[in-house]
Write a protein that holds these residues in place. Sequence first.
Motif, PDB file in Angstrom:
ATOM      1  N   GLY A 142       0.774  -1.230   0.000  1.00  0.00           N
ATOM      2  CA  GLY A 142       0.000   0.000   0.000  1.00  0.00           C
ATOM      3  C   GLY A 142       0.805   1.280   0.000  1.00  0.00           C
ATOM      4  N   GLN A 143       2.135   1.210  -0.221  1.00  0.00           N
ATOM      5  CA  GLN A 143       2.956   2.415  -0.234  1.00  0.00           C
ATOM      6  C   GLN A 143       3.202   2.957  -1.626  1.00  0.00           C
ATOM      7  OE1 GLN A 143       6.539   1.572   1.953  1.00  0.00           O
ATOM      8  NE2 GLN A 143       5.530   1.742   3.932  1.00  0.00           N
ATOM      9  N   GLY A 144       2.782   2.242  -2.659  1.00  0.00           N
ATOM     10  CA  GLY A 144       2.980   2.712  -4.021  1.00  0.00           C
ATOM     11  C   GLY A 144       4.393   2.542  -4.535  1.00  0.00           C
ATOM     12  N   LEU A 145       5.195   1.689  -3.898  1.00  0.00           N
ATOM     13  CA  LEU A 145       6.573   1.484  -4.334  1.00  0.00           C
ATOM     14  C   LEU A 145       6.616   0.627  -5.600  1.00  0.00           C
ATOM     15  CD1 LEU A 145       8.299   0.799  -0.900  1.00  0.00           C
ATOM     16  CD2 LEU A 145       8.122   2.961  -2.147  1.00  0.00           C
ATOM     17  N   VAL A 146       7.620   0.900  -6.425  1.00  0.00           N
ATOM     18  CA  VAL A 146       7.773   0.180  -7.698  1.00  0.00           C
ATOM     19  C   VAL A 146       9.220  -0.264  -7.837  1.00  0.00           C
ATOM     20  CG1 VAL A 146       7.612   0.316 -10.208  1.00  0.00           C
ATOM     21  CG2 VAL A 146       5.913   1.472  -8.788  1.00  0.00           C
ATOM     22  N   LEU A 147       9.426  -1.526  -8.195  1.00  0.00           N
ATOM     23  CA  LEU A 147      10.750  -2.048  -8.516  1.00  0.00           C
ATOM     24  C   LEU A 147      10.972  -1.905 -10.013  1.00  0.00           C
ATOM     25  CD1 LEU A 147      13.366  -3.709  -7.929  1.00  0.00           C
ATOM     26  CD2 LEU A 147      11.969  -5.767  -8.324  1.00  0.00           C
ATOM     27  N   THR A 148      12.093  -1.291 -10.404  1.00  0.00           N
ATOM     28  CA  THR A 148      12.409  -1.129 -11.823  1.00  0.00           C
ATOM     29  C   THR A 148      13.712  -1.840 -12.142  1.00  0.00           C
ATOM     30  OG1 THR A 148      13.585   0.968 -11.458  1.00  0.00           O
ATOM     31  CG2 THR A 148      11.223   1.088 -11.957  1.00  0.00           C
ATOM     32  N   LEU A 149      13.800  -2.385 -13.353  1.00  0.00           N
ATOM     33  CA  LEU A 149      14.970  -3.132 -13.800  1.00  0.00           C
ATOM     34  C   LEU A 149      15.382  -2.675 -15.186  1.00  0.00           C
ATOM     35  CD1 LEU A 149      13.849  -6.745 -12.784  1.00  0.00           C
ATOM     36  CD2 LEU A 149      15.474  -5.299 -11.561  1.00  0.00           C
ATOM     37  N   ALA A 150      16.676  -2.613 -15.424  1.00  0.00           N
ATOM     38  CA  ALA A 150      17.219  -2.341 -16.753  1.00  0.00           C
ATOM     39  C   ALA A 150      18.345  -3.332 -16.993  1.00  0.00           C
ATOM     40  CB  ALA A 150      17.737  -0.913 -16.847  1.00  0.00           C
ATOM     41  N   THR A 151      18.206  -4.178 -18.013  1.00  0.00           N
ATOM     42  CA  THR A 151      19.199  -5.208 -18.311  1.00  0.00           C
ATOM     43  C   THR A 151      19.526  -5.192 -19.795  1.00  0.00           C
ATOM     44  OG1 THR A 151      17.452  -6.873 -18.620  1.00  0.00           O
ATOM     45  CG2 THR A 151      18.420  -6.687 -16.418  1.00  0.00           C
ATOM     46  N   GLU A 152      20.679  -5.763 -20.118  1.00  0.00           N
ATOM     47  CA  GLU A 152      21.095  -5.822 -21.521  1.00  0.00           C
ATOM     48  C   GLU A 152      20.459  -6.989 -22.262  1.00  0.00           C
ATOM     49  OE1 GLU A 152      22.865  -3.618 -23.345  1.00  0.00           O
ATOM     50  OE2 GLU A 152      22.603  -2.391 -21.542  1.00  0.00           O
ATOM     51  N   ARG A 153      19.972  -7.961 -21.530  1.00  0.00           N
ATOM     52  CA  ARG A 153      19.271  -9.097 -22.154  1.00  0.00           C
ATOM     53  C   ARG A 153      18.145  -9.534 -21.236  1.00  0.00           C
ATOM     54  NH1 ARG A 153      23.912 -11.426 -19.988  1.00  0.00           N
ATOM     55  NH2 ARG A 153      23.542 -13.212 -18.618  1.00  0.00           N
ATOM     56  N   ARG A 154      17.214 -10.300 -21.768  1.00  0.00           N
ATOM     57  CA  ARG A 154      16.060 -10.748 -21.002  1.00  0.00           C
ATOM     58  C   ARG A 154      15.934 -12.260 -21.159  1.00  0.00           C
ATOM     59  NH1 ARG A 154      10.968  -7.529 -22.455  1.00  0.00           N
ATOM     60  NH2 ARG A 154      12.081  -5.932 -21.275  1.00  0.00           N
ATOM     61  N   GLU A 155      16.251 -12.974 -20.077  1.00  0.00           N
ATOM     62  CA  GLU A 155      16.173 -14.432 -20.096  1.00  0.00           C
ATOM     63  C   GLU A 155      14.774 -14.879 -19.641  1.00  0.00           C
ATOM     64  OE1 GLU A 155      18.447 -16.227 -21.334  1.00  0.00           O
ATOM     65  OE2 GLU A 155      20.020 -14.706 -21.500  1.00  0.00           O
ATOM     66  N   PRO A 156      14.354 -16.095 -20.042  1.00  0.00           N
ATOM     67  CA  PRO A 156      12.996 -16.548 -19.687  1.00  0.00           C
ATOM     68  C   PRO A 156      12.707 -16.542 -18.189  1.00  0.00           C
ATOM     69  CG  PRO A 156      13.939 -17.964 -21.380  1.00  0.00           C
ATOM     70  CD  PRO A 156      15.040 -17.049 -20.937  1.00  0.00           C
ATOM     71  N   GLY A 157      13.702 -16.851 -17.360  1.00  0.00           N
ATOM     72  CA  GLY A 157      13.460 -16.913 -15.925  1.00  0.00           C
ATOM     73  C   GLY A 157      13.587 -15.593 -15.199  1.00  0.00           C
ATOM     74  N   ASP A 158      13.963 -14.521 -15.897  1.00  0.00           N
ATOM     75  CA  ASP A 158      14.167 -13.232 -15.234  1.00  0.00           C
ATOM     76  C   ASP A 158      12.887 -12.721 -14.578  1.00  0.00           C
ATOM     77  OD1 ASP A 158      16.736 -13.394 -16.060  1.00  0.00           O
ATOM     78  OD2 ASP A 158      16.649 -11.774 -17.520  1.00  0.00           O
ATOM     79  N   HIS A 159      11.739 -12.960 -15.226  1.00  0.00           N
ATOM     80  CA  HIS A 159      10.464 -12.494 -14.683  1.00  0.00           C
ATOM     81  C   HIS A 159      10.165 -13.185 -13.348  1.00  0.00           C
ATOM     82  CE1 HIS A 159       6.555 -10.651 -14.743  1.00  0.00           C
ATOM     83  NE2 HIS A 159       5.899 -11.801 -14.812  1.00  0.00           N
TER      84      HIS A 159
END
Length: 484
Positions: free
Chosen positions: A235-252
């Motif tokens: 309920g605090q409105g916090l957001v996790l953001t990520l920036a990567t050079e590649r996206r692997e299937p398990g990253d999510h």
Amino acid sequence: MPELSAGPTAPPTPPVRLTELLAREELGLRGIAGPPEAELLWVHTSEMADPYPYLLGGELLLSAGVLLTDPDTYVSRLVEAGAAALGFGVRPVHEAVPAELVAACDRYGLPLIEVPPETPFTAIARAVWRLMAQARLRELRRVTHAQQALATAAARTDPVPAVLHQLAAQLEGRAALLTADGEELHAAGRTPAPGVRAALTRLSRVVAPAVRPAPASATDTLGTAHLAAYALGGGQGLVLTLATERREPGDHTVAGIAVVLLSLLAAPHQGADAAGRSAALVRLLLGADPAGVAPLLGGAEQWTVVHARRSGGGPVDPLTAGALGAALGSALVDAGRGRDAVRVLVPGGDRLAPQPGWTLGASAPAAITALDVADAQAARALGRAEATRAPLAVDAPISGLAALLPPGPAAEHARALLAPLTEPLAETLRCWLSLHGSWDRTATALQVHRNTVRQRIGRCAVLLGADLDDMDVRTELWVALRLG
């Protein structure tokens, strides 16, 4: 445009690189046209002149060219359908790969491999499935290792920065925690390229609580950077953001584990600091008294305890247990300490879904101070699920007519009625009544011999002085057991 998601799931099977398939010497495959790099999602064989309507995209299409008359149109349709590569078998239809087909694949950028006559198409399909299984195992191991590393980071005195640092290391990118206003509270990992930080701030607004309905996550790209934003609970409105050079299937899935931990660590909770909350998580995993950690975790939160056993039976290793926890959206997993059952502590009271290959028993949502009761509920539910061969059973709270009884007098009467019974006898009677008096199913649920069930039920009848074949007696005892 950003891609939206409802929430984390189990990691999908990674694609197989075409170069891996070409490296299998026993197949004798040879790349003769198109780019050398491609990712294969599955294998399909077709001798149709135009297989476009039957392709989903990502296939290695195998064909002997039985109806090949116009290579240019054929290849263009394959590319339009999203095929990943074309495997062409020589002989008996064609003595060699037609030159027009090679030229068309080069022109449209479709990888073309030559399949020698001694290599059956089924051998290629089998090799791809094996490579997929190996890739799946590697990805599950990576996700489980990441889960363990994140849980360890959550036990440090500075848990939020530690989790972000570990997440950035696992995904080889940058992880940041933003407020609802886009302010960066903590960050770890590589310095982002120009424009990435602003793009992440914009992406965070997509999953912000102010958006209704708000997706749980969103992804986008900026140049070569892969961007992602995940809304945290609490309920605090916090957001996790990520920036990567590649996206692997398990990253999510890895990010989903971090979201669970960060939501727990960052949520408000009766004045305890983040270090105390992190320690409480570890103490829970070690089996601490729930009442002792309740002030640290917040007594108003709801939790669901899940007991799980592999459908085929047998012990469960930490790798498999971690994958189940990731699928259920929780990093709080007890692999059983040598037993064949797994316990997962899932935050919230959302409805759970069955998991392929598992039999699950779930408790009703409970406060942290009632975890011992919820744990017993989950164990009973797992036994009932196995006895009835259901993939998932939930121990529902008291409802219906029983819920209308005055709690004080009804509970007192139940205790007096059941007083002659020991706990094992009462649990056997509860299970036997819930399974409609089935000796075999009760034995399966309790993991005892059916003769043991008969002896215990007979003992219950003697101690209670009751005829257990009488439906009125059964009904009264069932209500008493539920209230007790």
